[in-house]
Enzyme design. Structure first.
Site, mmCIF file in Angstrom:
data_model
loop_
_atom_site.group_PDB
_atom_site.id
_atom_site.type_symbol
_atom_site.label_atom_id
_atom_site.label_comp_id
_atom_site.label_asym_id
_atom_site.label_seq_id
_atom_site.Cartn_x
_atom_site.Cartn_y
_atom_site.Cartn_z
ATOM 1 N N GLY A 182 45.444 34.898 34.122
ATOM 2 C CA GLY A 182 46.749 34.295 33.895
ATOM 3 C C GLY A 182 47.208 34.381 32.458
ATOM 4 C CG ASP A 187 43.233 27.631 35.937
ATOM 5 O OD1 ASP A 187 43.325 28.055 37.092
ATOM 6 O OD2 ASP A 187 42.426 28.094 35.107
ATOM 7 N N GLY A 244 39.435 33.762 38.740
ATOM 8 C CA GLY A 244 40.716 34.205 38.212
ATOM 9 C C GLY A 244 41.248 32.982 37.530
ATOM 10 C CB THR A 245 40.457 31.279 35.071
ATOM 11 O OG1 THR A 245 40.663 30.057 34.409
ATOM 12 C CG2 THR A 245 39.878 32.250 34.082
ATOM 13 C CB THR A 246 45.187 30.433 32.641
ATOM 14 O OG1 THR A 246 45.728 30.984 33.806
ATOM 15 C CG2 THR A 246 46.033 30.788 31.459
#
Lengths: 217, 201
Positions: free
Chosen positions: A139, A26, A9-11
């Site tokens: 994100g 991130d 899960g990331t941006t």
């Protein structure tokens, strides 16, 4: 996807700047509610001037990138000039489409001497598209409005660094599965330069002055 | 239970206790707010912490407020921790086959200032403890952390340092708790509340 499989899960934000491309991510990998890695690097190198950012299931994306690195080497032996970003992105797309890689998204970006800095996004199932700014990950939805309002074409290096830091700090503040610090990568004709930053204070540290009284009853 | 997130720690000391929670209000991985404690005061010497579905937390809080007000009107005295705990267990078991999705933890001082710490599951089963109790999304890791740092017979200052470091350590490794913390330190002299800064990610 299995329950509590490690997933990114990331941006990720990638933008075209004046002399090339700049990417920010991130640094947190989560497995369900647990943070499994606070210092992960989501930017993987493919050649000396092309990188790939991954999001989705960590196992699938790492496997895809390993297979693609060997394909890159085979291609390099056959040609005399360095690989174009567009060509590599199309190899990505064909691979993702044929292997039907579910739950993985990639951003393939870099600099080549033919078209300068380029960014290609390969979504689930193998759709490829090219834009000057691409946001990816869980994100990214929280900063779509911010990026729409503040992004301008071909910013300078300093302006784009400030833009990326602000955007990622906002996403880290709101998204549960993004966190840690900010990793930046700048790709120009000189190669790849890396930078590590903390999320900036006004968004990162918010003073809670007073808890409303009725909550305590 | 992992939808809204949150974590609570209670630590007991010498005739006093400290109760701490995070401040996040979130929907799965979206953080909507960072000023929502999950600790509610019944009276000066009795605190309840609840983790689970936020709608059920509000409902139970209002039901408890009603019942304790009726009790204090009838008996002209505040409800004691042991009685309150039995009342809460009864309330939770009443909904045996359609339960409130809430785990609760109680901390109180009775009339003789003896410590009372108890945690309950969603059906109201009691589980008393004499040292500390944790509930929430990172309760397993918090149990390990508190086991290391807790010492018997701590006073309020030591309790505050211990409980805030344990809370921050646990929240750093959890995606759905965090965004600030609040600690209430309770003894026979009153309640002191402090807000602690944590990572906002």
């Amino acid at each position: 996807m299995q329950k509590n499989e490690i997933s990114i899960g990331t941006t990720v934000v990638a933008i075209e700047i004046q002399d090339g491309v700049m990417i920010g991510t991130d640094s947190q990998t989560s497995s369900g509610p647990l943070v499994s890695n606070k210092i992960s690097d989501k930017i993987s190198y493919l050649t000396r001037s092309i990188v790939c950012c991954r999001s989705g299931s960590a196992a699938q994306t790492q496997n895809t990138i390993d297979n693609l690195r060997s394909l890159v080497l085979t291609n390099l032996f056959e040609r005399k000039f360095p690989l174009k970003v567009q060509h590599l992105a199309q190899i990505f797309r064909e691979y993702c489409y044929r292997e039907n890689a579910v739950n993985s998204g990639f951003i393939c970006s870099g600099w080549d001497c033919f078209h300068g800095g380029q960014i290609y996004s390969i979504t689930q199932g193998g759709y490829i598209f090219n834009q000057s700014i691409i946001l990816m990950g869980s994100g990214s939805i929280f900063i779509q409005g911010f990026c729409d309002a503040n992004y301008r074409l071909k910013m300078s290096e300093l302006e784009s660094k400030n833009f990326l830091t602000k955007a990622l700090s906002l996403a880290i503040l709101r998204d549960g599965s993004s966190g840690g610090f900010i990793r930046l990568a700048k790709i120009t004709k000189k190669g790849i330069e890396r930078l590590v930053l903390n999320p900036i204070k006004p968004f990162y540290k918010i003073e809670v002055q007073q808890i409303p009284k009725f909550i305590l009853v | 239970m992992d939808y809204n997130g949150g974590s609570i720690i209670i630590m007991g000391g010498k005739n006093c206790f400290a109760i701490a929670s995070d401040l996040r209000f979130g929907l799965d991985n979206f953080t909507k707010g960072h000023a929502t404690p999950k600790i509610f005061k019944i009276h000066e010497k009795l605190f309840i912490g609840m983790i689970g579905l936020f709608g059920d937390i509000s409902t139970i809080r209002q039901m408890l407020e009603y019942k304790t007000s009726i009790y204090s009107l009838k008996k002209s005295e505040k409800i004691q921790p042991f009685g309150f705990s039995s009342m809460l267990s009864n309330l939770l078991y009443h909904h045996r086959f359609g339960p409130f999705l809430v785990e609760t933890v109680l901390a109180g001082l009775d009339e003789k200032d003896n410590l009372f710490i108890e945690s309950k599951d969603i059906l109201g089963a009691k589980s008393p403890s004499s040292d500390f109790a944790t509930i929430g999304s990172c309760s397993e890791s918090l149990y390990g952390i508190c086991q290391v740092f807790w010492k018997p017979e701590m006073n309020l200052e030591e309790l505050f340092k211990t409980i805030s470091s344990c809370l921050v350590l646990g929240l750093n490794r959890n995606c759905i708790s965090g965004w600030g913390g609040i600690v209430h330190m309770v003894s026979k002299d009153g309640v002191v509340s402090k807000i602690i800064q944590t990572r906002m990610d």
